[in-house]
Design a protein around this motif. Structure first.
Motif, mmCIF file in Angstrom:
data_model
loop_
_atom_site.group_PDB
_atom_site.id
_atom_site.type_symbol
_atom_site.label_atom_id
_atom_site.label_comp_id
_atom_site.label_asym_id
_atom_site.label_seq_id
_atom_site.Cartn_x
_atom_site.Cartn_y
_atom_site.Cartn_z
ATOM 1 N N UNK A 623 0.829 -1.211 0.000
ATOM 2 C CA UNK A 623 0.000 0.000 0.000
ATOM 3 C C UNK A 623 0.861 1.257 0.000
ATOM 4 N N UNK A 624 1.985 1.229 0.750
ATOM 5 C CA UNK A 624 2.900 2.381 0.747
ATOM 6 C C UNK A 624 3.482 2.638 -0.631
ATOM 7 N N UNK A 625 3.513 1.604 -1.446
ATOM 8 C CA UNK A 625 4.033 1.746 -2.805
ATOM 9 C C UNK A 625 2.928 1.936 -3.839
ATOM 10 N N UNK A 626 1.686 2.149 -3.374
ATOM 11 C CA UNK A 626 0.608 2.459 -4.305
ATOM 12 C C UNK A 626 -0.141 1.265 -4.838
ATOM 13 N N UNK A 627 -0.057 0.116 -4.146
ATOM 14 C CA UNK A 627 -0.757 -1.090 -4.594
ATOM 15 C C UNK A 627 -1.828 -1.429 -3.567
ATOM 16 N N UNK A 628 -3.095 -1.136 -3.906
ATOM 17 C CA UNK A 628 -4.179 -1.264 -2.936
ATOM 18 C C UNK A 628 -4.662 -2.705 -2.777
ATOM 19 N N UNK A 629 -4.720 -3.464 -3.853
ATOM 20 C CA UNK A 629 -5.261 -4.824 -3.804
ATOM 21 C C UNK A 629 -4.238 -5.802 -4.381
ATOM 22 N N UNK A 630 -3.203 -6.129 -3.614
ATOM 23 C CA UNK A 630 -2.149 -7.003 -4.127
ATOM 24 C C UNK A 630 -2.572 -8.465 -4.166
ATOM 25 N N UNK A 631 -1.882 -9.217 -4.993
ATOM 26 C CA UNK A 631 -1.970 -10.677 -4.938
ATOM 27 C C UNK A 631 -1.040 -11.139 -3.819
ATOM 28 N N UNK A 632 -1.532 -11.983 -2.918
ATOM 29 C CA UNK A 632 -0.748 -12.432 -1.763
ATOM 30 C C UNK A 632 -0.348 -13.894 -1.944
ATOM 31 N N UNK A 633 0.931 -14.141 -1.769
ATOM 32 C CA UNK A 633 1.447 -15.507 -1.804
ATOM 33 C C UNK A 633 2.126 -15.783 -0.469
ATOM 34 N N UNK A 634 1.821 -16.915 0.157
ATOM 35 C CA UNK A 634 2.351 -17.256 1.478
ATOM 36 C C UNK A 634 3.220 -18.496 1.368
ATOM 37 N N UNK A 635 4.436 -18.418 1.950
ATOM 38 C CA UNK A 635 5.370 -19.547 1.926
ATOM 39 C C UNK A 635 5.907 -19.787 3.331
ATOM 40 N N UNK A 636 6.133 -21.061 3.675
ATOM 41 C CA UNK A 636 6.634 -21.410 4.999
ATOM 42 C C UNK A 636 7.695 -22.491 4.890
#
Length: 666
Positions: A623-636
């Protein structure tokens, strides 16, 4: 979907490039202008205005602006940057011996403070008295601070307290290590922080110059900056984390190379004024360096393309070694102003001075060399020695022959130090001058180039003979040397990618025989397994010969001269946040990173909290970089041991990646 018009800008060491790019039509127009280091907005305006005029569009139609730059890379390669104080919390002086930190910190003071944390985020009390006493004097000697705390990635509280003290009492920029990397390895993280602090002023001026230009042309579009891994960050984030823009230009050029050629597998070599950047395209994507970007001899913690950067370009200093029987020519790594360029800007000063030197019967020390101020504000001159300050006061905004400026031998070393600080330019002969003499380049003053090469050609080697017959002879030898050093650079990068780190192409007799096509009972040959894409304004001049030497097809695409600017407008925002779960004792689980340390009695609950925190902070960064609705990828992934038949968690890492295209102006 409406066509989106973007403006891509690349600010290099010599030229600033601009392209007007359409999502539907590709490159609409392009233009170049000299990079004006004294006021970067002049070069930006020159290139962007010319591109807008060629495209015949209204500046208010621009909906996104993206900037790539080689300024940070060039500064680290050349050893430039503002003077910085390094504050080490919880470290000892012996830590300076690791990861090249001591060498990098040599140019500024280092303050050691008791404090820091352990791997689980538990603190050793912080004592700041030593810094409080030193701050008034430090504020007069340095331009910025770097703060690195022991295990600050697990608990940044001590770095934050020190930062707040410096901001309150000194009012100077501060970079904290936890803001740049979540990886362990304190000395290398401190090195990365120190280099970041050195670059704050330079990248701040670049972003400010670009913002001033956009405002003056009523362009209300978001301004993005290319990061070293090819992703985009907002201009405000680039101001805070300029270290992430090292290899920005090369990363953008790789994206541009793939876009322009359509090749998925290639070696990409981009020659600029200061550096040559070499990288590998594999399956349509640039390879990333798993160990962090390597620039100017420094291994950083910045995630970036696996790019090898060499101090070799059109404006590289031509160094003649007269020690041996036969004189040797070497290029770089320092950039100097070409005589043809400075003669173009100040012909009434440069040409008469060179003619006088050529007409002299006896050769003089430092002939063919000039000095001129870069135009940086006087505040950047903090911490000069008495000798450096005295010399700096005599250097002006117009070129002066070193034969007149320097009166003692030690002053040359002082001038070199001023150049390393970015306060002064040295002008001398370069490969660009050689091309002007040979008629293969003609945008600047060929007469100044010829006079400079005449002076250099009359130098005598150990055999008592001039090093070259005339200016043309020397020019051909300089171009041949650039071809060979380029081949060595490309081979070094490719061999490193193949895991062959023990071969130095510049010292290998076998490689020399292969490149020279030397006959023999045993014949040596080598070849690249894929095409060589040549980028840069001078790519058509140099790369056919380089590719022939390397037995590879040469691919020099249309718009190769502005590939960086094209790649700049094609990127995505990509933000990664990593948090950690550790177990210091049975039944206790600690959550560290991106916030306060939390304590849990359940591993499942700790991991759930870690996932939530990672996603939350990745979204916030996007959001700080101007991306309101990002695609989220989660890795563990997790490290665990089995003790007496029971699983024991050592460390779990939860990584969230938020990505997407930046917003555009309505």
């Amino acid at each position: 979907m409406a066509d989106i018009i973007s403006l891509g800008i690349d600010t290099g060491g010599t030229y600033t490039d601009a392209v007007i790019f359409s999502d539907a039509r590709g490159v609409i127009a392009k233009a170049k202008s000299l990079t004006t280091r004294h006021d970067l907005s002049e070069g930006i305006a020159g290139a962007a205005d010319a591109a807008l005029a060629a495209a015949q569009i209204d500046s208010r139609e621009i909906r996104l602006v993206s900037l790539s730059t080689t300024l940070a890379t060039n500064a680290l390669v050349e050893g430039q940057g503002q003077r910085v104080a390094l504050v080490m919390i919880g470290f000892g002086e012996d830590d300076l011996a690791r990861d090249g930190l001591g060498e990098a910190a040599r140019a500024g003071p280092v303050i050691f403070l008791p404090g820091g944390h352990d791997v689980h985020g538990r603190e050793t009390p912080l004592e700041m008295e030593r810094l409080q006493v030193a701050l008034p004097q430090l504020a007069q000697e340095v331009s910025a601070f770097a703060v690195a705390g022991y295990f600050a990635v697990r608990n940044p509280a001590h770095e934050q307290r020190v930062r707040d003290l410096i901001l309150r009492d000194a009012g100077l920029p501060v970079t904290c290590s936890h803001e740049l990397s979540s990886r362990l390895g304190g000395p290398r993280r401190a090195l990365t922080t120190l280099l970041n602090a050195r670059l704050v002023g330079m990248i701040g001026r670049l972003v400010g110059a670009c913002e001033a230009y956009l405002s003056s042309r009523n362009i209300a579009a978001p301004l993005m900056v290319v990061r070293g891994d090819g992703a985009l960050i907002s201009a405000s984030e680039a101001r805070l984390r300029p270290i992430e823009t090292i290899l920005s230009g090369p990363a953008a050029s790789l994206a541009g190379a793939q876009f322009l050629t359509g090749l998925d597998n290639a070696v990409v070599s981009d020659i600029g004024g200061t550096t040559t950047d070499v990288a590998i395209l594999e399956n349509g994507r640039p390879k990333l360096d798993p160990d962090g970007a390597m620039v100017g001899g420094h291994r950083t913690m910045v995630e970036a393309v696996a790019m090898r950067t060499f101090g070799l370009g059109g404006d590289s200093e031509v160094r003649v070694d007269l020690a041996g029987l036969i004189a040797r020519i070497e290029l770089g790594p320092r950039r100097v102003l070409p005589l043809s360029l400075i003669g173009h800007r100040f012909s009434d000063i440069v040409i008469p001075a060179l003619e006088k030197q050529v007409g002299s019967v006896h050769a003089q020390r430092n002939e063919g060399l000039f000095a001129i101020r870069t135009g940086l504000p006087d505040s950047m001159a903090a911490g000069l020695s008495a000798q450096e300050a005295s010399l700096y006061a005599r250097i002006t905004d117009q070129p002066q022959p070193l034969t007149q400026l320097l009166t003692t031998a030690p002053q040359k070393s002082a001038l070199d130090r001023l150049a390393a600080r970015g306060l002064a330019h040295i002008s001398g002969i370069t490969p660009s001058d050689a091309l002007h003499v040979l008629g293969r380049q003609g945008q600047w003053n060929a007469a100044a180039a010829r006079l400079g090469l005449d002076l250099a050609a009359r130098q005598k080697g150990g055999n008592g003979k001039p090093i070259a017959a005339d200016a043309e002879d020397l020019a051909n030898r300089i171009v041949q040397r650039l071809t060979r050093q380029s081949s060595h650079a490309i081979l070094e990068a490719c061999l490193t990618d193949d895991g062959e780190t023990g071969i130095d192409p510049a010292k290998s007799r076998a490689i020399a025989r292969a490149l020279d096509r030397q006959p023999g009972v045993v014949r040596f040959s080598l070849a690249l397994d894929r095409p060589l894409i040549g980028l840069g304004a001078s790519a058509p001049v140099y790369y056919p010969a380089i590719a022939e030497e390397l037995a590879a097809p040469a691919v020099i695409p249309d718009h190769a001269d502005v590939a960086n600017a094209i790649g700049a407008v094609a990127g995505q925002i990509r933000e990664t946040v990593t948090v950690f779960v550790t177990s210091p004792e049975e039944g206790i689980f600690l959550l560290n990173g991106s916030g306060e340390t939390l304590r849990f009695v359940s591993e499942t609950e700790a991991l759930e909290a870690a996932r939530a925190r990672a996603i939350e902070h990745a979204r916030a960064l996007a959001a700080r970089n101007g991306l309101a609705e990002p695609h989220i990828e989660l890795m563990e992934d997790a490290d665990a041991a089995e003790i007496e038949g029971k699983r024991k968690l050592v460390e779990a890492r939860v990584r969230a990646v938020a990505s997407g295209r930046p917003r555009v102006a309505n």
